[in-house]
Design an enzyme around this catalytic site. Structure first.
Site, PDB file in Angstrom:
ATOM      1  N   HIS A  36       0.874  -1.127   0.032  1.00  0.00           N
ATOM      2  CA  HIS A  36       0.088   0.068   0.298  1.00  0.00           C
ATOM      3  C   HIS A  36       0.940   1.377   0.035  1.00  0.00           C
ATOM      4  O   HIS A  36       1.970   1.094   0.241  1.00  0.00           O
ATOM      5  CB  HIS A  36      -0.805  -0.172   1.176  1.00  0.00           C
ATOM      6  CG  HIS A  36      -0.376  -0.239   2.530  1.00  0.00           C
ATOM      7  ND1 HIS A  36       0.643   0.550   3.087  1.00  0.00           N
ATOM      8  CD2 HIS A  36      -0.306  -1.346   3.307  1.00  0.00           C
ATOM      9  CE1 HIS A  36       0.836   0.171   4.278  1.00  0.00           C
ATOM     10  NE2 HIS A  36       0.606  -1.007   4.490  1.00  0.00           N
ATOM     11  N   HIS A  39       4.067   1.273   2.007  1.00  0.00           N
ATOM     12  CA  HIS A  39       5.210   0.587   1.569  1.00  0.00           C
ATOM     13  C   HIS A  39       5.915   1.299   0.462  1.00  0.00           C
ATOM     14  O   HIS A  39       7.056   1.540   0.225  1.00  0.00           O
ATOM     15  CB  HIS A  39       4.934  -0.843   0.764  1.00  0.00           C
ATOM     16  CG  HIS A  39       4.151  -1.774   1.790  1.00  0.00           C
ATOM     17  ND1 HIS A  39       3.013  -2.216   1.750  1.00  0.00           N
ATOM     18  CD2 HIS A  39       4.921  -2.520   2.958  1.00  0.00           C
ATOM     19  CE1 HIS A  39       2.594  -2.978   2.872  1.00  0.00           C
ATOM     20  NE2 HIS A  39       3.821  -3.257   3.916  1.00  0.00           N
ATOM     21  N   LYS A 151       4.803   2.425  11.891  1.00  0.00           N
ATOM     22  CA  LYS A 151       3.663   1.987  12.551  1.00  0.00           C
ATOM     23  C   LYS A 151       4.086   0.745  13.234  1.00  0.00           C
ATOM     24  O   LYS A 151       3.485   0.634  14.276  1.00  0.00           O
ATOM     25  CB  LYS A 151       2.839   1.524  11.187  1.00  0.00           C
ATOM     26  CG  LYS A 151       1.488   0.995  11.864  1.00  0.00           C
ATOM     27  CD  LYS A 151       0.348   0.693  10.881  1.00  0.00           C
ATOM     28  CE  LYS A 151       0.568  -0.638  10.326  1.00  0.00           C
ATOM     29  NZ  LYS A 151       0.466  -1.651  11.300  1.00  0.00           N
ATOM     30  N   GLN A 155       8.983  -3.065  16.112  1.00  0.00           N
ATOM     31  CA  GLN A 155       9.884  -3.869  15.107  1.00  0.00           C
ATOM     32  C   GLN A 155      11.005  -3.109  14.785  1.00  0.00           C
ATOM     33  O   GLN A 155      12.173  -3.623  14.667  1.00  0.00           O
ATOM     34  CB  GLN A 155       9.048  -4.102  13.867  1.00  0.00           C
ATOM     35  CG  GLN A 155       9.795  -4.763  12.789  1.00  0.00           C
ATOM     36  CD  GLN A 155       8.766  -5.169  11.721  1.00  0.00           C
ATOM     37  OE1 GLN A 155       8.371  -6.600  11.651  1.00  0.00           O
ATOM     38  NE2 GLN A 155       8.715  -4.486  10.462  1.00  0.00           N
ATOM     39  N   ARG A 189      -3.788  -5.248   6.833  1.00  0.00           N
ATOM     40  CA  ARG A 189      -4.845  -5.836   7.424  1.00  0.00           C
ATOM     41  C   ARG A 189      -6.175  -5.070   7.321  1.00  0.00           C
ATOM     42  O   ARG A 189      -7.310  -5.714   7.561  1.00  0.00           O
ATOM     43  CB  ARG A 189      -4.704  -6.174   8.686  1.00  0.00           C
ATOM     44  CG  ARG A 189      -3.474  -7.390   8.830  1.00  0.00           C
ATOM     45  CD  ARG A 189      -3.047  -7.775  10.245  1.00  0.00           C
ATOM     46  NE  ARG A 189      -2.372  -8.902  10.306  1.00  0.00           N
ATOM     47  CZ  ARG A 189      -0.925  -9.210  10.602  1.00  0.00           C
ATOM     48  NH1 ARG A 189      -0.550  -7.991  10.698  1.00  0.00           N
ATOM     49  NH2 ARG A 189      -0.587 -10.336  10.670  1.00  0.00           N
TER      50      ARG A 189
HETATM   51  O1  PAF Z   1       6.983  -5.668   8.624  1.00  0.00           O
HETATM   52  C1  PAF Z   1       6.832  -6.596   8.109  1.00  0.00           C
HETATM   53  O2  PAF Z   1       6.261  -6.610   6.815  1.00  0.00           O
HETATM   54  C2  PAF Z   1       7.543  -7.755   8.459  1.00  0.00           C
HETATM   55  O3  PAF Z   1       7.562  -8.217   9.701  1.00  0.00           O
HETATM   56  C3  PAF Z   1       9.031  -8.003   8.009  1.00  0.00           C
HETATM   57  C4  PAF Z   1       9.855  -6.946   8.491  1.00  0.00           C
HETATM   58  C5  PAF Z   1       9.042  -7.917   6.231  1.00  0.00           C
HETATM   59  C6  PAF Z   1       9.688  -9.154   8.319  1.00  0.00           C
HETATM   60  O4  PAF Z   1       8.909 -10.349   7.692  1.00  0.00           O
END
Ligand code: PAF
Length: 289
Positions: A36, A39, A151, A155, A189
């Site tokens: 989307h 990205h 977001k 991570q 999602r």
């Molecule tokens: O953020 C994501 O889409 C995933 O966690 C990643 C970093 C591609 C790892 O699979």
């Protein structure tokens, strides 16, 4: 744009590009596809900074729990390739599961402390799966820069910690969250939400916006627990919202705090289920005198 499915080909194409242009900067955007505008903004950031832009699309089974949505995670290869091309991607790496995990994996990258709370607590094993696949992808691409969206702020913290601890030679670039016009954070999602859930999901970003203003204006007179309570109350105005967590933590350490401290950063992070769809969102706020 070159679409590659084999690790050996990916390595040789990138190696050849580096031989041809020794000062080449490689930018890498790892994704699970169903791209989307969020990205696309990561790809554009990579395009602005690097001569070679590599995108990976791989729905990583290792980061999904047994009752999570791995099988039904949305996939649309054709649309993804169109968005990637439009954003100026040079190489799309789209491996099959058997290419990434040809035999049961016996090595896991596990980051402690920053994974203790938030999604680390709600989704046991999730960040081991993320850290392991990101390490593998970084080893394959060997980029100069890797781009991640805020977001998924936890991570970002996990990957920054991992890159620092393991001396992985890459700069992590954290990019801002992209939002729909009404404030809902863009997410693959979101397509799962029905009309009623979608209308109520706006309450997440509304609650975070209100909390951000309260912290910015009055952090000296508020405690993190009071802010959490206010966010809970705001989200509870959406009757379909089932709160998983609302937490105010230090960022990027993700440690619990009892007071706001000048010149630190805090994150207000939420995870909320609407039916079977779990949405996350956050704001990171510098505490300024
Ligand atoms: O953020 C994501 O889409 C995933 O966690 C990643 C970093 C591609 C790892 O699979």
């Amino acid at each position: 744009m070159q679409v590659i499915t084999a690790i050996s080909e990916l390595r040789s194409v990138i190696r050849a590009a580096r031989v041809k242009q020794p000062a080449l900067q490689v930018g890498f955007v790892p994704t699970m596809g169903f791209l989307h505008e969020g990205h696309a903004s990561l790809l554009k950031a990579a395009r602005d900074q690097c001569e070679l832009v590599v995108l990976s699309i791989f729905v990583n089974p290792l980061q999904f729990g047994p009752n999570e949505d791995f099988e039904r995670y949305p996939r649309d290869e054709k649309r993804d390739l169109a968005i990637a091309a439009e954003a100026g991607t040079d190489i799309v790496f789209m491996p099959q599961v058997a290419e990434m995990y040809p035999s049961p994996i016996r090595t896991t990258v596990s980051v402690s402390e920053v994974t203790r709370r938030l999604c680390g607590a709600s989704r046991p094993g999730h960040f081991d799966g993320v850290a392991t696949v990101v390490t593998k992808l970084l080893n394959m691409v060997q980029p100069d820069y890797a781009y991640f969206g805020m977001k998924d702020a936890q991570q970002v913290a996990v990957i920054e910690q991992m890159v620092q601890d393991l001396n992985i030679p890459v700069h992590i670039v954290a990019c801002p969250t992209l939002r729909e016009a009404d404030g809902l954070a863009k997410s693959s999602r979101n397509v799962y939400l029905n009309e009623e859930q979608r209308a109520q999901a706006v309450q997440l970003s509304a609650a975070l916006r209100k909390a951000r203003s309260a912290v910015e204006e009055s952090w000296r007179h508020l405690t993190p627990r009071e802010v959490e309570e206010q966010v809970r109350e705001e989200i509870a105005r959406a009757p379909l919202a089932d709160i998983d967590y609302v937490e105010v933590l230090d960022y990027p350490s993700l440690q619990t705090i009892d007071t706001f401290v000048s010149s630190r950063r805090v994150i207000i992070a939420v995870a909320v289920k609407f039916g079977n769809t779990r949405l996350i969102d956050n704001v990171v706020i510098p505490i300024q005198s």
